[in-house]
Design an enzyme around this catalytic site. Sequence first.
Site, PDB file in Angstrom:
ATOM      1  N   LYS A  54      -7.460   4.660  -8.908  1.00  0.00           N
ATOM      2  CA  LYS A  54      -6.670   4.160  -7.943  1.00  0.00           C
ATOM      3  C   LYS A  54      -6.246   2.739  -8.678  1.00  0.00           C
ATOM      4  O   LYS A  54      -6.965   2.369  -9.305  1.00  0.00           O
ATOM      5  CB  LYS A  54      -7.688   3.855  -6.718  1.00  0.00           C
ATOM      6  CG  LYS A  54      -6.842   3.773  -5.499  1.00  0.00           C
ATOM      7  CD  LYS A  54      -6.358   5.080  -4.715  1.00  0.00           C
ATOM      8  CE  LYS A  54      -5.906   4.609  -3.498  1.00  0.00           C
ATOM      9  NZ  LYS A  54      -5.160   6.119  -2.654  1.00  0.00           N
TER      10      LYS A  54
ATOM     11  N   SER B 146       1.026  15.793  -4.337  1.00  0.00           N
ATOM     12  CA  SER B 146       1.625  15.002  -5.298  1.00  0.00           C
ATOM     13  C   SER B 146       1.226  15.944  -6.674  1.00  0.00           C
ATOM     14  O   SER B 146       1.931  15.902  -7.794  1.00  0.00           O
ATOM     15  CB  SER B 146       0.685  13.756  -5.461  1.00  0.00           C
ATOM     16  OG  SER B 146       0.884  12.628  -4.629  1.00  0.00           O
TER      17      SER B 146
ATOM     18  N   ASP C 278       0.666   4.201  -1.704  1.00  0.00           N
ATOM     19  CA  ASP C 278      -0.271   3.942  -0.943  1.00  0.00           C
ATOM     20  C   ASP C 278       0.206   2.822   0.047  1.00  0.00           C
ATOM     21  O   ASP C 278       1.174   2.674   0.254  1.00  0.00           O
ATOM     22  CB  ASP C 278      -1.707   3.608  -1.471  1.00  0.00           C
ATOM     23  CG  ASP C 278      -3.175   3.585  -0.639  1.00  0.00           C
ATOM     24  OD1 ASP C 278      -3.430   2.513  -0.075  1.00  0.00           O
ATOM     25  OD2 ASP C 278      -3.531   4.902  -0.393  1.00  0.00           O
TER      26      ASP C 278
ATOM     27  N   THR D  82       0.484  14.018   3.931  1.00  0.00           N
ATOM     28  CA  THR D  82      -0.959  13.492   4.194  1.00  0.00           C
ATOM     29  C   THR D  82      -1.187  13.421   5.717  1.00  0.00           C
ATOM     30  O   THR D  82      -2.190  14.171   6.085  1.00  0.00           O
ATOM     31  CB  THR D  82      -1.055  11.805   3.857  1.00  0.00           C
ATOM     32  OG1 THR D  82      -0.808  11.719   2.198  1.00  0.00           O
ATOM     33  CG2 THR D  82      -2.488  11.226   4.172  1.00  0.00           C
TER      34      THR D  82
END
Length: 459
Positions: free
Chosen positions: A139, A391, A179, A223
Amino acid sequence: MATTPRPHTQDDTGTRVIEPLYAEILRRNLGETEFHQAVREVLETLGPVLAKRPELVDARIVERVCEPERQLIFRVPWSDDAGGIHVNRGFRVEFNSSLGPYKGGLRFHPSVNLGIVKFLGFEQIFKNALTGMPIGGGKGGSDFDPKGRSDAEVMRFCQSFMTELHRHLGEYTDVPAGDIGVGGREIGYLFGQYKRITNRYESGVLTGKGVGWGGAQARTEATGYGCVLFTAEMLRSRGQDLDGRRVVVSGSGNVAIYATEKAQQLGATVVSCSDSGGYVVDEKGIDLDLLKEIKENGRGRVEEYARRRGRDARFVAGGGLWEVPCEVALPCATQNELTSDDAVTLVRNGVQAVAEGANMPATPEAVRVFQEAGVAFAPGKAANAGGVATSALEMQQNASRDSWSFAHTEERLAEIMRHIHDSCHDTAERYGSPGNYVVGANIAGFELVAEAMLAQGLI
């Protein structure tokens, strides 16, 4: 230093290993409260695995999983439209590559710090493992705030950010995505700078790209869609479905919008959404076209939705979204947004299922309230894994120079979410915690990562 209590397990072997390990994590990662919370939530569930698998204890797999393979912090200087100079901080935590290249989004938000990036990266390890796709966990992001900035300012920031980060990326090394604060615009600027610096059109190095230049159909929706698909599977295991359910969704960004869309497609009525200014209640159901126009096209506020919707909707400033009665709650905004008091209110109002569209939006105390009340609860590492799964499908299409239809990609997404649900459900039963998706998700993801780490030796 955080005062978070140590985790407890019912198993002596787990307690003997986990309690001192957690104390050491607190000591070595001072002030990183979100990271502490994420680690604690996983460690609390691993006692039965460690008792059954002593070789994992001997190889110190848990200690190694909790320590990132690499942590990058760097300066990001950029200039605004008036020529003023700004300096932000960039992060990339490459946490675990036992299953594949590091994979996880970039977050641009003023709250970003090392502890938040580590919590997100730690969660990403197990989330990515649950998808069944060959991707590791990582991340990144920056404390840059794109809100109110011009396109030119965002472009200059992204170019500066990528100028430093590019040397650590690659389709077989580390593959970022978007994000909070990083959407199609930011991904485009980041990819353009990577291409310029490396002189390579390496499509698989970033995901979330535009469909016309290497992106995947259904990635924007994935998502939110995946969260609702997981919820539907969770209800199905109880002999129920989403049709006719009253749903509350927090947030109004990408995840919230497409969770709303999929819930409506499955027959539910989504009556509320929110942003940092407050929330709206629309008893007739959220007008998705209007919400998309305001949030996606105009980057507006939900207060404008209520104003334009007229008498059908009302706006409430500030918090309190979870006071709106519902049967299904989908927290899709940010970490720790749903407290124990909120959970008590939801249970009192008859909530039957809660699924985390965001990363760790429910506090540990809230999760306990749901579980003790018998509410079906899906943790983010399972419920919101559809985004990273798609992804990985984008990476697959990039590698084969192929492009799939929306319908085919959505079908694959549905298959993956069913697989994740069944894996969590069956693992929880296997370890004596039927219906506990937190236990199921943590152990199922951990076992996959642990097996790979054992096979690859002490690295």
